[in-house]
Design an enzyme around this catalytic site. Structure first.
Site, PDB file in Angstrom:
ATOM      1  CE  LYS A  48      -3.833  -2.368   2.212  1.00 28.15           C
ATOM      2  NZ  LYS A  48      -4.432  -2.754   0.936  1.00 28.15           N
ATOM      3  CG  ASP A 243      -6.487  -6.625 -10.617  1.00 27.00           C
ATOM      4  OD1 ASP A 243      -7.064  -6.598  -9.516  1.00 27.00           O
ATOM      5  OD2 ASP A 243      -5.294  -6.955 -10.755  1.00 27.00           O
ATOM      6  CG  ASP A 249      -2.955   1.134  -2.363  1.00 31.34           C
ATOM      7  OD1 ASP A 249      -3.429   1.463  -1.264  1.00 31.34           O
ATOM      8  OD2 ASP A 249      -2.559  -0.014  -2.620  1.00 31.34           O
TER       9      ASP A 249
HETATM   10  O1  RIB Z   1      -3.833  -2.247  -1.764  1.00 29.41           O
HETATM   11  C1  RIB Z   1      -3.286  -3.241  -2.584  1.00 29.41           C
HETATM   12  C2  RIB Z   1      -2.031  -3.763  -1.964  1.00 29.41           C
HETATM   13  O2  RIB Z   1      -2.356  -4.399  -0.747  1.00 29.41           O
HETATM   14  C3  RIB Z   1      -1.307  -4.814  -2.784  1.00 29.41           C
HETATM   15  O3  RIB Z   1      -0.385  -4.261  -3.682  1.00 29.41           O
HETATM   16  C4  RIB Z   1      -0.695  -5.705  -1.721  1.00 29.41           C
HETATM   17  O4  RIB Z   1       0.692  -5.694  -1.723  1.00 29.41           O
HETATM   18  C5  RIB Z   1      -1.282  -5.247  -0.389  1.00 29.41           C
HETATM   19  O5  RIB Z   1      -0.404  -4.489   0.340  1.00 29.41           O
END
Ligand code: RIB
Length: 300
Positions: A48, A243, A249
């Site tokens: 994240k 996806d 994020d």
């Molecule tokens: O928010 C998605 C992320 O959550 C992924 O990339 C994974 O690594 C987890 O941390």
């Protein structure tokens, strides 16, 4: 600390996790005790914290990332992605393996994620860089809470804005929430944090715990935000979903990129909504994140 030591930090600092994501596409997500066969898997840079730094940089933000990686080969693709996206590197090395995430993605684009924290769990408050020049500190909850709290405290003392993406879902001490200026959560995270079932009541309650601004991402329903006394509700951009990994994020990173270059809050939200929608149209977390021009061309 990386080769960046000794230089001032850019406007945005993200402190958080970096994982190598192992991604399998499945017909449906497994129920407890169920085995579902997929054809293959891919690996991609994730976590994240690193995701939010990369999203911010691609959206035009001047950003550094502070996190902990192992000394194993998994660290390399994570560093390469940060570098190629223009993120200043403030990572530290741990003797624990680099974090890894095991992600299943269904045909509908929904995901289910298990994280092995590894090096992320070793990031200590004393490894944080001095916050000289930082205007925005971005945090999530995949590193030790003590480090999150220390970073937020240091940012408050340095006069920087503290953005907390309270993910993954968990309850938080009131003394941390009091240090937060912008809280970003999805509905599940808000419920875990506040315990309220009514969305707007939950947002008000979250605001009363400290943050002046509370943003709730609502997936295909867009987002709802309360900043001071002003409510903003934005619909999601209609896109073909491939996806959703890293969409939240992307929302955080793009929002902070826009805020840090002085966009008004409502405009910054539109950037975040467009950025996160575009991230859903492609596979993976960081590989799917859009650049500034693509986001601008898709502003709703
Ligand atoms: O928010 C998605 C992320 O959550 C992924 O990339 C994974 O690594 C987890 O941390």
């Amino acid at each position: 600390m990386s080769g960046s030591e000794g230089t001032d930090l850019p406007r945005v600092l993200v402190v958080g996790s970096a994982n190598l994501d192992f991604v399998t596409r499945l017909s449906h997500l497994p129920a407890p005790g169920e085995t579902v066969l997929g054809e293959s898997y891919t690996t991609a840079p994730g976590g994240k914290g690193a995701n939010q730094a990369v999203a911010c940089a691609r959206a035009g933000g001047a950003v550094a990332f502070c996190g902990a990686l192992g000394t194993d080969p998994f660290a390399e693709p994570l560093l390469a992605s940060l570098r190629e996206s223009g993120v200043q590197d403030w990572t530290v090395r741990a003797s624990t393996p680099t974090g890894a995430a095991f992600i299943s993605v269904s045909e509908a684009g929904e995901n289910c994620i298990a994280v092995a924290s590894g090096a992320n769990g070793t990031l200590r408050p004393e490894q944080l860089p001095p916050l000289t020049g930082v205007g925005w500190l971005v945090l999530q909850l995949e590193i030790p809470l003590e480090t999150v709290q220390a970073a937020a405290q240091a940012a408050r003392e340095a006069g920087a804005q503290v953005v907390l993406n309270a993910a993954p879902a968990r309850t938080l001490p009131p003394e941390l929430l009091r240090l937060v200026d912008v809280l970003i959560v999805n509905e599940g995270e808000l419920r875990t944090l506040i315990g309220a079932t009514d969305l707007r009541a939950g947002v008000r309650q979250a605001q009363a715990s400290g943050p002046r601004t509370v943003v709730v991402t609502l997936g295909e329903r867009g987002c709802l935000a309360l900043s001071g006394d002003d409510w903003t509700e934005l619909p999601a951009l209609p896109v073909p979903v491939r996806d959703t990994t890293g969409a939240g994020d992307t929302f955080v990173g793009v929002l902070v990129a826009a805020l840090s270059r002085g966009e008004p809050f409502a405009a910054a939200l539109r950037w975040a909504v467009a950025g996160s929608a575009l991230a859903c149209t492609r596979e993976g977390a960081q590989p799917a994140m859009p650049g500034r021009e693509e986001i601008q061309a898709n502003l709703g």
